[in-house]
Design a protein around this motif. Structure first.
Motif, PDB file in Angstrom:
ATOM      1  N   HIS A   7      18.959  22.045  36.543  1.00 25.22           N
ATOM      2  CA  HIS A   7      18.466  21.355  35.346  1.00 25.22           C
ATOM      3  C   HIS A   7      19.598  21.031  34.386  1.00 25.22           C
ATOM      4  N   VAL A   8      20.672  20.438  34.932  1.00 21.36           N
ATOM      5  CA  VAL A   8      21.777  19.940  34.114  1.00 21.36           C
ATOM      6  C   VAL A   8      22.039  18.493  34.523  1.00 21.36           C
ATOM      7  N   THR A   9      22.839  17.813  33.737  1.00 17.13           N
ATOM      8  CA  THR A   9      23.174  16.426  34.062  1.00 17.13           C
ATOM      9  C   THR A   9      24.162  16.390  35.219  1.00 17.13           C
ATOM     10  N   THR A  10      24.289  15.233  35.844  1.00 15.42           N
ATOM     11  CA  THR A  10      25.281  15.098  36.917  1.00 15.42           C
ATOM     12  C   THR A  10      26.691  15.245  36.358  1.00 15.42           C
ATOM     13  N   GLY A  11      26.897  14.839  35.100  1.00 13.67           N
ATOM     14  CA  GLY A  11      28.199  15.040  34.470  1.00 13.67           C
ATOM     15  C   GLY A  11      28.522  16.519  34.321  1.00 13.67           C
ATOM     16  N   ALA A  12      27.532  17.295  33.906  1.00  8.94           N
ATOM     17  CA  ALA A  12      27.735  18.744  33.758  1.00  8.94           C
ATOM     18  C   ALA A  12      28.000  19.394  35.114  1.00  8.94           C
ATOM     19  N   VAL A  13      27.290  18.946  36.143  1.00  2.65           N
ATOM     20  CA  VAL A  13      27.488  19.548  37.460  1.00  2.65           C
ATOM     21  C   VAL A  13      28.867  19.192  38.008  1.00  2.65           C
ATOM     22  N   THR A  14      29.419  18.056  37.612  1.00  2.00           N
ATOM     23  CA  THR A  14      30.778  17.717  38.025  1.00  2.00           C
ATOM     24  C   THR A  14      31.757  18.749  37.484  1.00  2.00           C
ATOM     25  N   GLY A  15      31.585  19.145  36.229  1.00  2.00           N
ATOM     26  CA  GLY A  15      32.429  20.193  35.656  1.00  2.00           C
ATOM     27  C   GLY A  15      32.259  21.515  36.370  1.00  2.00           C
ATOM     28  N   ILE A  16      31.031  21.845  36.705  1.00  2.00           N
ATOM     29  CA  ILE A  16      30.745  23.086  37.439  1.00  2.00           C
ATOM     30  C   ILE A  16      31.449  23.048  38.797  1.00  2.00           C
ATOM     31  N   LEU A  17      31.315  21.933  39.503  1.00  2.00           N
ATOM     32  CA  LEU A  17      31.941  21.819  40.821  1.00  2.00           C
ATOM     33  C   LEU A  17      33.462  21.853  40.718  1.00  2.00           C
ATOM     34  N   ASN A  18      34.010  21.249  39.662  1.00  2.00           N
ATOM     35  CA  ASN A  18      35.468  21.318  39.461  1.00  2.00           C
ATOM     36  C   ASN A  18      35.915  22.774  39.315  1.00  2.00           C
ATOM     37  N   ARG A  19      35.178  23.552  38.519  1.00  2.00           N
ATOM     38  CA  ARG A  19      35.530  24.971  38.327  1.00  2.00           C
ATOM     39  C   ARG A  19      35.374  25.749  39.632  1.00  2.00           C
ATOM     40  N   PHE A  71      26.552  28.086  42.962  1.00  2.00           N
ATOM     41  CA  PHE A  71      27.098  28.555  44.232  1.00  2.00           C
ATOM     42  C   PHE A  71      25.984  29.165  45.088  1.00  2.00           C
ATOM     43  N   GLY A  72      25.054  29.868  44.464  1.00  2.00           N
ATOM     44  CA  GLY A  72      23.914  30.416  45.193  1.00  2.00           C
ATOM     45  C   GLY A  72      23.088  29.333  45.866  1.00  2.00           C
ATOM     46  N   PHE A  73      22.893  28.209  45.176  1.00  2.00           N
ATOM     47  CA  PHE A  73      22.157  27.094  45.785  1.00  2.00           C
ATOM     48  C   PHE A  73      22.940  26.494  46.945  1.00  2.00           C
ATOM     49  N   VAL A  74      24.269  26.434  46.814  1.00  2.00           N
ATOM     50  CA  VAL A  74      25.105  25.943  47.914  1.00  2.00           C
ATOM     51  C   VAL A  74      24.946  26.863  49.123  1.00  2.00           C
ATOM     52  N   LEU A  75      24.972  28.180  48.872  1.00  2.00           N
ATOM     53  CA  LEU A  75      24.796  29.143  49.970  1.00  2.00           C
ATOM     54  C   LEU A  75      23.430  28.992  50.619  1.00  2.00           C
ATOM     55  N   GLU A  76      22.403  28.874  49.802  1.00  2.00           N
ATOM     56  CA  GLU A  76      21.037  28.752  50.314  1.00  2.00           C
ATOM     57  C   GLU A  76      20.885  27.521  51.206  1.00  2.00           C
ATOM     58  N   ALA A  77      21.570  26.439  50.860  1.00  2.00           N
ATOM     59  CA  ALA A  77      21.465  25.198  51.628  1.00  2.00           C
ATOM     60  C   ALA A  77      22.080  25.330  53.011  1.00  2.00           C
ATOM     61  N   GLY A  78      23.042  26.237  53.167  1.00  2.00           N
ATOM     62  CA  GLY A  78      23.671  26.436  54.467  1.00  2.00           C
ATOM     63  C   GLY A  78      24.357  25.183  54.965  1.00  2.00           C
ATOM     64  N   ASP A  79      24.048  24.796  56.195  1.00  2.00           N
ATOM     65  CA  ASP A  79      24.679  23.622  56.803  1.00  2.00           C
ATOM     66  C   ASP A  79      24.101  22.299  56.298  1.00  2.00           C
ATOM     67  N   ASP A  80      22.984  22.354  55.586  1.00  2.00           N
ATOM     68  CA  ASP A  80      22.393  21.158  55.009  1.00  2.00           C
ATOM     69  C   ASP A  80      23.023  20.954  53.628  1.00  2.00           C
ATOM     70  N   LEU A  81      24.265  20.476  53.611  1.00  2.00           N
ATOM     71  CA  LEU A  81      25.069  20.424  52.400  1.00  2.00           C
ATOM     72  C   LEU A  81      24.412  19.607  51.292  1.00  2.00           C
ATOM     73  N   LEU A  82      24.494  20.136  50.075  1.00  2.00           N
ATOM     74  CA  LEU A  82      23.899  19.490  48.911  1.00  2.00           C
ATOM     75  C   LEU A  82      24.858  18.478  48.295  1.00  2.00           C
ATOM     76  N   THR A  83      24.285  17.520  47.575  1.00  2.00           N
ATOM     77  CA  THR A  83      25.086  16.600  46.773  1.00  2.00           C
ATOM     78  C   THR A  83      25.147  17.141  45.349  1.00  2.00           C
ATOM     79  N   ALA A  84      26.017  16.550  44.537  1.00  2.00           N
ATOM     80  CA  ALA A  84      26.087  16.926  43.129  1.00  2.00           C
ATOM     81  C   ALA A  84      24.736  16.688  42.454  1.00  2.00           C
ATOM     82  N   GLY A  85      24.070  15.597  42.820  1.00  2.00           N
ATOM     83  CA  GLY A  85      22.750  15.306  42.263  1.00  2.00           C
ATOM     84  C   GLY A  85      21.717  16.370  42.622  1.00  2.00           C
ATOM     85  N   ASP A  86      21.784  16.848  43.872  1.00  2.00           N
ATOM     86  CA  ASP A  86      20.877  17.926  44.295  1.00  2.00           C
ATOM     87  C   ASP A  86      21.072  19.154  43.410  1.00  2.00           C
TER      88      ASP A  86
END
Length: 163
Positions: free
Chosen positions: A67-79, A46-61
């Motif tokens: 330093h996690v897999t895209t599968g792991a970040v999907t779980g993080i984003l779901n939560r 969430f801190g990285f999302v905040l830091e990005a501001g209007d330049d929205l990040l992708t799950a890959g970003d």
């Protein structure tokens, strides 16, 4: 503004001070995350999302930054989405991707939790002259790069290999 006179220190003393800082911040991050109903990894994302501001990040970003897999970040984003911290928006340039945006009310909640600490840190930084802050900023930047390099090595090497 002039900096406060300081005693000299050795690299060993600096490493010890850094270890204490990291330990205090790890414990603090765990407590802040708990108060917000998140895990430390979720709060970090969430801190990285905040830091990005209007330049929205992708799950890959996000996966690359944490330093996690895209599968792991999907779980993080779901939560984070279920907890009301982020929303996913279609990428206007590539409809197969989504971008992650912070929910304004969540930003307010997180900023409120961090406000006192950041106020104290800002006061601490104001005790340093601009040239001293340049050294501190340089050190933080270079130490972060070293940490990322080391983490990448750890992820590449087997558990018994030296990094």
């Amino acid at each position: 503004m002039h900096g406060t006179p300081r005693r000299t220190a050795t690299p060993a003393q600096a490493l010890s001070a850094m270890d204490h800082l990291i330990a205090a911040h790890l414990i603090g991050q765990q407590e802040l995350a708990r108060r917000l109903g998140l895990t430390v990894t979720d709060l970090t994302c969430f801190g990285f999302v905040l830091e990005a501001g209007d330049d929205l990040l992708t799950a890959g970003d996000l996966a690359a930054r944490v330093h996690v897999t895209t599968g792991a970040v999907t779980g993080i984003l779901n939560r984070l989405e279920r907890a009301g911290y982020v929303t996913r928006r279609p990428d206007p340039a590539d409809r197969r991707r989504v971008r992650v945006a912070a929910v304004p009310e969540a930003v307010t909640r997180v900023e409120a939790v961090y406000a006192g600490h950041y106020k104290r840190l800002t006061a601490l930084f104001s005790d340093y002259a601009p040239d001293e802050l340049a050294v501190v900023t340089d050190w933080f930047t270079r130490a972060t790069a070293l940490a990322h390099e080391y983490l990448e090595k750890l992820n590449r090497n087997g558990p018994d290999e030296e990094c």
